[in-house]
Design an enzyme around this catalytic site. Structure first.
Site, short mmCIF file in Angstrom:
data_model
loop_
_atom_site.label_atom_id
_atom_site.label_comp_id
_atom_site.label_asym_id
_atom_site.label_seq_id
_atom_site.Cartn_x
_atom_site.Cartn_y
_atom_site.Cartn_z
N THR A 46 23.12 -14.46 22.59
CA THR A 46 21.93 -13.84 22.00
C THR A 46 20.72 -14.04 22.89
O THR A 46 19.91 -13.11 23.09
CB THR A 46 21.66 -14.45 20.61
OG1 THR A 46 22.83 -14.35 19.82
CG2 THR A 46 20.51 -13.74 19.92
N THR A 47 20.56 -15.24 23.45
CA THR A 47 19.42 -15.55 24.31
C THR A 47 19.43 -14.68 25.57
O THR A 47 18.37 -14.41 26.15
CB THR A 47 19.42 -17.04 24.68
OG1 THR A 47 19.41 -17.81 23.48
CG2 THR A 47 18.21 -17.43 25.51
N TYR A 109 24.90 -8.37 9.88
CA TYR A 109 24.46 -7.21 9.11
C TYR A 109 25.44 -6.79 8.02
O TYR A 109 25.04 -6.52 6.89
CB TYR A 109 24.16 -5.99 10.03
CG TYR A 109 23.45 -4.88 9.30
CD1 TYR A 109 22.09 -4.97 9.03
CD2 TYR A 109 24.13 -3.75 8.86
CE1 TYR A 109 21.43 -3.97 8.34
CE2 TYR A 109 23.48 -2.74 8.17
CZ TYR A 109 22.12 -2.86 7.92
OH TYR A 109 21.48 -1.87 7.23
N TYR A 135 30.63 -19.05 16.24
CA TYR A 135 29.17 -19.19 16.27
C TYR A 135 28.61 -18.80 14.91
O TYR A 135 28.74 -17.66 14.48
CB TYR A 135 28.60 -18.30 17.38
CG TYR A 135 27.10 -18.35 17.55
CD1 TYR A 135 26.31 -19.37 17.01
CD2 TYR A 135 26.45 -17.37 18.30
CE1 TYR A 135 24.94 -19.40 17.20
CE2 TYR A 135 25.08 -17.39 18.49
CZ TYR A 135 24.32 -18.39 17.94
OH TYR A 135 22.96 -18.41 18.12
N ARG A 140 20.30 -15.11 11.73
CA ARG A 140 20.44 -13.83 12.44
C ARG A 140 21.50 -12.93 11.81
O ARG A 140 21.37 -11.71 11.84
CB ARG A 140 20.79 -14.08 13.92
CG ARG A 140 19.64 -14.58 14.76
CD ARG A 140 20.05 -14.68 16.22
NE ARG A 140 18.96 -15.12 17.07
CZ ARG A 140 18.07 -14.33 17.65
NH1 ARG A 140 18.13 -13.02 17.45
NH2 ARG A 140 17.12 -14.81 18.43
N LYS A 164 29.75 -23.39 17.42
CA LYS A 164 28.32 -23.54 17.68
C LYS A 164 27.64 -23.35 16.32
O LYS A 164 27.60 -22.24 15.79
CB LYS A 164 27.84 -22.50 18.69
CG LYS A 164 26.34 -22.56 18.96
CD LYS A 164 25.91 -21.43 19.89
CE LYS A 164 24.40 -21.46 20.09
NZ LYS A 164 23.92 -20.32 20.91
N ILE A 206 24.63 -26.19 22.51
CA ILE A 206 24.38 -25.02 23.35
C ILE A 206 22.91 -24.70 23.11
O ILE A 206 22.52 -24.22 22.06
CB ILE A 206 25.30 -23.84 23.00
CG1 ILE A 206 26.75 -24.21 23.33
CG2 ILE A 206 24.88 -22.59 23.78
CD1 ILE A 206 27.77 -23.16 22.92
#
Length: 296
Positions: A46-47, A109, A135, A140, A164, A206
């Site tokens: 994502t980053t 979503y 993850y 999010r 994560k 992470i």
């Protein structure tokens, strides 16, 4: 997987002012993180603004990092999304000796049930040739992957080797640590709870801030893994303001502002994200500058 112990960093994707990928800046960031003592690199998470990159751009990022890393650190590749069919196709097609594991986010979503999340990762596990790190990031995705689902996946599929965990809830993190199989890694995905996770029995982090302050952050995690509560807590307290600042206007705007201060890359991000405000950049620069003297 011993490679997943310690500090991993979720690398940014640097952009030039015209929003094209700045490969030279990406090389500098890889060297900065390796030289700073982090333990592994996470690519296209994502980053890294992976959802804004097309297929050719993702390949460019992957190839640039692989070449810059030159085998020095283990690499983890982000392959995740909310279409199980598409992710299964990508994971099945992925063949590379350069990457050690896959990081795959819980579907966003769609807001699947716990059974839907289980079936999603079951389908991925059945085609993957690399170890899988789950993850969970409810802020999010819109849904929380509960410990019962994670532990069920960990028990049923041996190539699912860790999670994560970015729920931000230490009670949930502790449930995972208490119930996990011996070789399963609980990895913090949330900088503010990274040290607490390690001290509770987790494998590491992470991190986002860890790529901006790699030496300090990785030292904090190493001290935590050694159960050195006093010294690791001092480092956590010294960096805690930065952990908040870099997320004040969204990720990765904040961490890219740190890299701009360090003159490693431009602070440009792609829409719908926008660059950090001048006010935030000033606060971030003020936070970072004392650490530059420490690490010089």
């Amino acid at each position: 997987m011993k490679q997943l112990v310690g500090t991993g960093v979720a690398l940014v994707t640097p952009f030039k002012k015209d929003f094209s990928i700045d490969t030279e800046a990406l090389k500098r960031i890889v060297d900065y993180c390796v030289d700073g003592g982090v333990d592994y690199l996470v690519v296209l998470g994502t980053t890294g603004e992976s959802v804004t990159l097309n297929k050719a751009e993702k390949m460019l990022v992957m190839n640039t990092i692989v070449k810059a890393n030159d085998g020095r650190l283990p690499l983890v590749l982000g392959i995740g999304g909310n279409s199980t069919y598409r992710i299964v196709h990508e994971v099945r097609a992925f063949q590379s000796d350069d990457f050690d594991a896959i990081l795959s986010v819980s579907p966003y979503y769609n807001k699947p049930t716990q059974e839907g999340i289980y079936q999603h990762f079951k389908a991925i596990s059945e085609v993957a040739t690399k170890p899988i790190i789950l993850y969970n990031v409810p802020g999010r995705t819109g849904s929380n992957m509960l410990p019962s689902t994670v532990l069920r996946l960990a028990e049923d599929f041996k190539n699912i080797v860790g999670i994560k965990e970015a729920c931000g809830d230490m009670k949930q993190v502790q449930q995972l640590i208490d119930g996990k199989p011996n070789e399963f890694h609980v990895i913090s995905g949330d900088d503010p709870t990274a040290l607490a996770t390690v001290l509770a029995g987790g494998s590491g982090v992470i991190s986002v801030l860890g790529q901006g302050l790699p030496e300090l952050f990785s030292n904090m995690i190493r001290l935590g893994l050694e159960h050195n509560y006093e010294e690791s807590t001092k480092l956590h307290e010294a960096m805690s303001k930065g952990m908040d600042l870099i997320f004040e206007e969204g990720n990765p705007a904040g961490i890219k502002s740190i890299f701009e201060t360090l003159q490693l890359c431009d602070a440009t991000v792609r829409l719908p994200l926008v660059e950090a405000s001048a006010e935030l950049k000033e606060k971030i620069a003020t936070f970072v500058k004392p650490f530059l003297k420490v690490t010089a």
